[in-house]
Design an enzyme around this catalytic site. Structure first.
Site, PDB file in Angstrom:
ATOM      1  N   GLY A  13       0.823  -1.210   0.000  1.00  0.00           N
ATOM      2  CA  GLY A  13       0.000   0.000   0.000  1.00  0.00           C
ATOM      3  C   GLY A  13       0.853   1.254   0.000  1.00  0.00           C
ATOM      4  O   GLY A  13       0.477   2.283   0.543  1.00  0.00           O
ATOM      5  N   ARG A  16       0.224   5.314  -2.077  1.00  0.00           N
ATOM      6  CA  ARG A  16      -0.578   6.470  -1.657  1.00  0.00           C
ATOM      7  C   ARG A  16      -0.730   6.449  -0.139  1.00  0.00           C
ATOM      8  O   ARG A  16      -0.320   5.487   0.530  1.00  0.00           O
ATOM      9  CB  ARG A  16      -1.936   6.502  -2.351  1.00  0.00           C
ATOM     10  CG  ARG A  16      -2.841   5.318  -2.094  1.00  0.00           C
ATOM     11  CD  ARG A  16      -4.160   5.540  -2.835  1.00  0.00           C
ATOM     12  NE  ARG A  16      -4.878   4.334  -3.139  1.00  0.00           N
ATOM     13  CZ  ARG A  16      -5.858   3.820  -2.383  1.00  0.00           C
ATOM     14  NH1 ARG A  16      -6.194   4.408  -1.255  1.00  0.00           N
ATOM     15  NH2 ARG A  16      -6.481   2.716  -2.749  1.00  0.00           N
ATOM     16  N   VAL A  61      -2.333  -8.445  -1.165  1.00  0.00           N
ATOM     17  CA  VAL A  61      -1.892  -9.067   0.095  1.00  0.00           C
ATOM     18  C   VAL A  61      -2.821 -10.185   0.545  1.00  0.00           C
ATOM     19  O   VAL A  61      -2.449 -11.003   1.392  1.00  0.00           O
ATOM     20  CB  VAL A  61      -1.738  -8.023   1.232  1.00  0.00           C
ATOM     21  CG1 VAL A  61      -0.680  -6.987   0.890  1.00  0.00           C
ATOM     22  CG2 VAL A  61      -3.074  -7.366   1.587  1.00  0.00           C
ATOM     23  N   ASN A  87       1.601  -2.498   5.489  1.00  0.00           N
ATOM     24  CA  ASN A  87       0.822  -1.274   5.684  1.00  0.00           C
ATOM     25  C   ASN A  87      -0.568  -1.346   5.051  1.00  0.00           C
ATOM     26  O   ASN A  87      -1.494  -0.677   5.532  1.00  0.00           O
ATOM     27  CB  ASN A  87       1.620  -0.102   5.082  1.00  0.00           C
ATOM     28  CG  ASN A  87       0.773   1.138   4.869  1.00  0.00           C
ATOM     29  OD1 ASN A  87       0.485   1.870   5.814  1.00  0.00           O
ATOM     30  ND2 ASN A  87       0.340   1.375   3.636  1.00  0.00           N
ATOM     31  N   SER A 139      -3.906   0.925  14.607  1.00  0.00           N
ATOM     32  CA  SER A 139      -4.607   2.215  14.611  1.00  0.00           C
ATOM     33  C   SER A 139      -4.978   2.532  16.053  1.00  0.00           C
ATOM     34  O   SER A 139      -5.110   1.634  16.883  1.00  0.00           O
ATOM     35  CB  SER A 139      -5.891   2.107  13.773  1.00  0.00           C
ATOM     36  OG  SER A 139      -6.803   3.126  14.124  1.00  0.00           O
ATOM     37  N   TYR A 152     -13.011  -2.745  11.776  1.00  0.00           N
ATOM     38  CA  TYR A 152     -11.712  -2.057  11.809  1.00  0.00           C
ATOM     39  C   TYR A 152     -11.065  -2.193  13.186  1.00  0.00           C
ATOM     40  O   TYR A 152      -9.895  -2.583  13.300  1.00  0.00           O
ATOM     41  CB  TYR A 152     -11.908  -0.584  11.431  1.00  0.00           C
ATOM     42  CG  TYR A 152     -10.621   0.160  11.139  1.00  0.00           C
ATOM     43  CD1 TYR A 152      -9.892  -0.118   9.986  1.00  0.00           C
ATOM     44  CD2 TYR A 152     -10.141   1.119  12.010  1.00  0.00           C
ATOM     45  CE1 TYR A 152      -8.714   0.560   9.711  1.00  0.00           C
ATOM     46  CE2 TYR A 152      -8.964   1.808  11.742  1.00  0.00           C
ATOM     47  CZ  TYR A 152      -8.258   1.525  10.590  1.00  0.00           C
ATOM     48  OH  TYR A 152      -7.083   2.195  10.317  1.00  0.00           O
ATOM     49  N   LYS A 156      -7.614  -4.343  13.933  1.00  0.00           N
ATOM     50  CA  LYS A 156      -6.433  -3.603  14.382  1.00  0.00           C
ATOM     51  C   LYS A 156      -6.006  -4.061  15.784  1.00  0.00           C
ATOM     52  O   LYS A 156      -4.808  -4.093  16.089  1.00  0.00           O
ATOM     53  CB  LYS A 156      -6.693  -2.099  14.330  1.00  0.00           C
ATOM     54  CG  LYS A 156      -6.860  -1.568  12.903  1.00  0.00           C
ATOM     55  CD  LYS A 156      -5.662  -1.920  12.036  1.00  0.00           C
ATOM     56  CE  LYS A 156      -5.743  -1.400  10.618  1.00  0.00           C
ATOM     57  NZ  LYS A 156      -4.568  -1.717   9.802  1.00  0.00           N
ATOM     58  N   ILE A 185      -4.632  11.139  11.457  1.00  0.00           N
ATOM     59  CA  ILE A 185      -3.554  11.610  10.581  1.00  0.00           C
ATOM     60  C   ILE A 185      -4.179  12.239   9.331  1.00  0.00           C
ATOM     61  O   ILE A 185      -5.095  11.656   8.734  1.00  0.00           O
ATOM     62  CB  ILE A 185      -2.631  10.436  10.159  1.00  0.00           C
ATOM     63  CG1 ILE A 185      -2.157   9.622  11.382  1.00  0.00           C
ATOM     64  CG2 ILE A 185      -1.445  10.959   9.350  1.00  0.00           C
ATOM     65  CD1 ILE A 185      -1.293  10.341  12.362  1.00  0.00           C
TER      66      ILE A 185
HETATM   67  N1  NAP Z   1      -4.615   7.464   7.575  1.00  0.00           N
HETATM   68  C1  NAP Z   1      -4.866   7.336   8.850  1.00  0.00           C
HETATM   69  O1  NAP Z   1      -5.312   8.311   9.502  1.00  0.00           O
HETATM   70  C2  NAP Z   1      -4.606   6.033   9.564  1.00  0.00           C
HETATM   71  C3  NAP Z   1      -4.746   6.003  10.962  1.00  0.00           C
HETATM   72  C4  NAP Z   1      -4.507   4.805  11.626  1.00  0.00           C
HETATM   73  C5  NAP Z   1      -4.099   3.691  10.937  1.00  0.00           C
HETATM   74  N2  NAP Z   1      -3.982   3.719   9.585  1.00  0.00           N
HETATM   75  C6  NAP Z   1      -3.539   2.487   8.898  1.00  0.00           C
HETATM   76  O2  NAP Z   1      -2.495   2.813   8.000  1.00  0.00           O
HETATM   77  C7  NAP Z   1      -2.527   1.937   6.863  1.00  0.00           C
HETATM   78  C8  NAP Z   1      -2.561   2.774   5.588  1.00  0.00           C
HETATM   79  O3  NAP Z   1      -3.744   3.563   5.633  1.00  0.00           O
HETATM   80  P1  NAP Z   1      -4.014   4.777   4.626  1.00  0.00           P
HETATM   81  O4  NAP Z   1      -4.766   5.785   5.381  1.00  0.00           O
HETATM   82  O5  NAP Z   1      -2.757   5.170   3.930  1.00  0.00           O
HETATM   83  O6  NAP Z   1      -5.015   4.070   3.598  1.00  0.00           O
HETATM   84  P2  NAP Z   1      -5.294   4.350   2.053  1.00  0.00           P
HETATM   85  O7  NAP Z   1      -4.938   5.733   1.670  1.00  0.00           O
HETATM   86  O8  NAP Z   1      -6.694   3.866   1.844  1.00  0.00           O
HETATM   87  O9  NAP Z   1      -4.273   3.373   1.321  1.00  0.00           O
HETATM   88  C9  NAP Z   1      -4.373   1.993   1.483  1.00  0.00           C
HETATM   89  C10 NAP Z   1      -3.352   1.332   0.577  1.00  0.00           C
HETATM   90  O10 NAP Z   1      -3.462  -0.098   0.744  1.00  0.00           O
HETATM   91  C11 NAP Z   1      -3.540  -0.689  -0.548  1.00  0.00           C
HETATM   92  N3  NAP Z   1      -4.285  -1.932  -0.462  1.00  0.00           N
HETATM   93  C12 NAP Z   1      -5.563  -2.110  -0.018  1.00  0.00           C
HETATM   94  N4  NAP Z   1      -5.913  -3.400  -0.137  1.00  0.00           N
HETATM   95  C13 NAP Z   1      -4.840  -4.041  -0.650  1.00  0.00           C
HETATM   96  C14 NAP Z   1      -4.589  -5.387  -1.006  1.00  0.00           C
HETATM   97  N5  NAP Z   1      -5.520  -6.360  -0.879  1.00  0.00           N
HETATM   98  N6  NAP Z   1      -3.364  -5.715  -1.506  1.00  0.00           N
HETATM   99  C15 NAP Z   1      -2.417  -4.758  -1.657  1.00  0.00           C
HETATM  100  N7  NAP Z   1      -2.596  -3.469  -1.346  1.00  0.00           N
HETATM  101  C16 NAP Z   1      -3.799  -3.121  -0.860  1.00  0.00           C
HETATM  102  C17 NAP Z   1      -4.213   0.369  -1.413  1.00  0.00           C
HETATM  103  O11 NAP Z   1      -3.923   0.214  -2.792  1.00  0.00           O
HETATM  104  P3  NAP Z   1      -4.910  -0.571  -3.794  1.00  0.00           P
HETATM  105  O12 NAP Z   1      -6.324  -0.220  -3.419  1.00  0.00           O
HETATM  106  O13 NAP Z   1      -4.511  -0.115  -5.164  1.00  0.00           O
HETATM  107  O14 NAP Z   1      -4.607  -2.027  -3.606  1.00  0.00           O
HETATM  108  C18 NAP Z   1      -3.560   1.631  -0.877  1.00  0.00           C
HETATM  109  O15 NAP Z   1      -2.312   1.832  -1.496  1.00  0.00           O
HETATM  110  C19 NAP Z   1      -3.776   1.060   7.045  1.00  0.00           C
HETATM  111  O16 NAP Z   1      -3.393  -0.179   7.577  1.00  0.00           O
HETATM  112  C20 NAP Z   1      -4.619   1.845   8.026  1.00  0.00           C
HETATM  113  O17 NAP Z   1      -5.487   1.024   8.757  1.00  0.00           O
HETATM  114  C21 NAP Z   1      -4.242   4.882   8.894  1.00  0.00           C
END
Ligand code: NAP
Length: 246
Positions: A13, A16, A61, A87, A139, A152, A156, A185
């Protein structure tokens, strides 16, 4: 002095959201990164500014064979793998009484089965590294019950326990396993919250620092765990949430 010189990382992931910020932080510290996601659209543009130090490989994944092949590509391209950042993750919100089983299943499949495949398939590569690092993504909601976030929160919470167990199992093999637990974030899925002032104003008072975190702050924490500075940290869940009380 850069802290990840000659290291090779795989970031799922990573094209982005937070994954991209972690990738950028790793490259800035001298690492080469193989970035994985299901969708290639936009990945090349997102990574262009990182030059040849970040390459994209399509992978899902949820599929063990796909993750195995991803790690093979990374090892062939850069001569081995030192760091795995599991991630990739998603959110399937909704109260349990109305949540479709498919949504519940989707969250488990990506957030937990995906985590399992990423960790298991990385072990033979990280073992060869001699200083292997695994970083998982939990998270703030993994330890804070939140209405409408059962899938979720549950996945987590499980990620944190999985991290602690695997840290015990892999230490004798020269691999540390730690978890990043971001709060609110202003990046990736967190951007939705930032964009909704009415919702954010309810959450902001819970954050001691009174602001959202940045993707760069998560990237910095990942560098800490991946580099020599974090070498004695193992089985730890590192909260990056500005001081969050629930
Ligand atoms: N942003 C926050 O505020 C926040 C806070 C706490 C925790 N997190 C955690 O941080 C991590 C990243 O979150 P994010 O906010 O950056 O999310 P995001 O912007 O939605 O990005 C998620 C990424 O995961 C990839 N992905 C999803 N399913 C996949 C699969 N089956 N195989 C391979 N890649 C896959 C997506 O690409 P594709 O769809 O192209 O596969 C994308 O690149 C997550 O685990 C999330 O729970 C985020």
């Amino acid at each position: 002095m850069v802290r990840l010189k000659d290291k090779v990382a795989v970031v799922t992931g990573g094209a982005r959201g937070l994954g991209l910020k972690i990738t950028e932080a790793f490259v800035a510290e001298g690492a080469r990164v193989v970035v994985a996601a299901r969708g290639a659209a936009g990945a090349a543009e997102a990574l262009a500014h990182l030059g040849e130090r970040a390459v994209f490989a399509q992978a899902d994944v949820r599929d063990a064979a796909s993750v195995r092949s991803l790690l093979g590509v990374a090892a062939d391209r850069f001569g081995g793998v030192d760091i795995m950042v599991a991630n990739a993750g998603l959110s399937r919100p909704g109260p349990v009484a109305g949540l479709a089983f498919e949504d519940w299943s989707d969250a488990l499949d990506t957030n937990l089965n995906g985590l399992f495949h990423c960790v298991k398939e990385a072990v033979p590569h990280l073992e060869k590294s001699g200083d292997g690092r695994i970083i998982t993504l939990s998270s703030a909601l993994g330890s804070r019950p939140t209405r409408g976030a059962a899938s979720y929160c549950s996945t987590k919470a499980a990620t944190e326990m999985f991290t602690r167990v695997v840290a015990l199992e892999l230490a004798p093999r020269g691999i540390t396993v730690n978890c990043l637990s971001p709060g609110f974030i202003d990046e990736g899925m967190g951007k939705l919250l930032a964009a909704n002032e009415a919702v954010w104003s309810q959450y902001a008072p819970k954050v001691a620092l009174g602001r959202m975190g940045s993707g760069e702050e998560v990237g910095d924490a990942a560098v800490y765990l991946a580099s020599a500075t974090g070498s004695y940290v193992n089985g730890h869940v590192l909260e990056i949430n500005g001081g969050l009380s629930w």
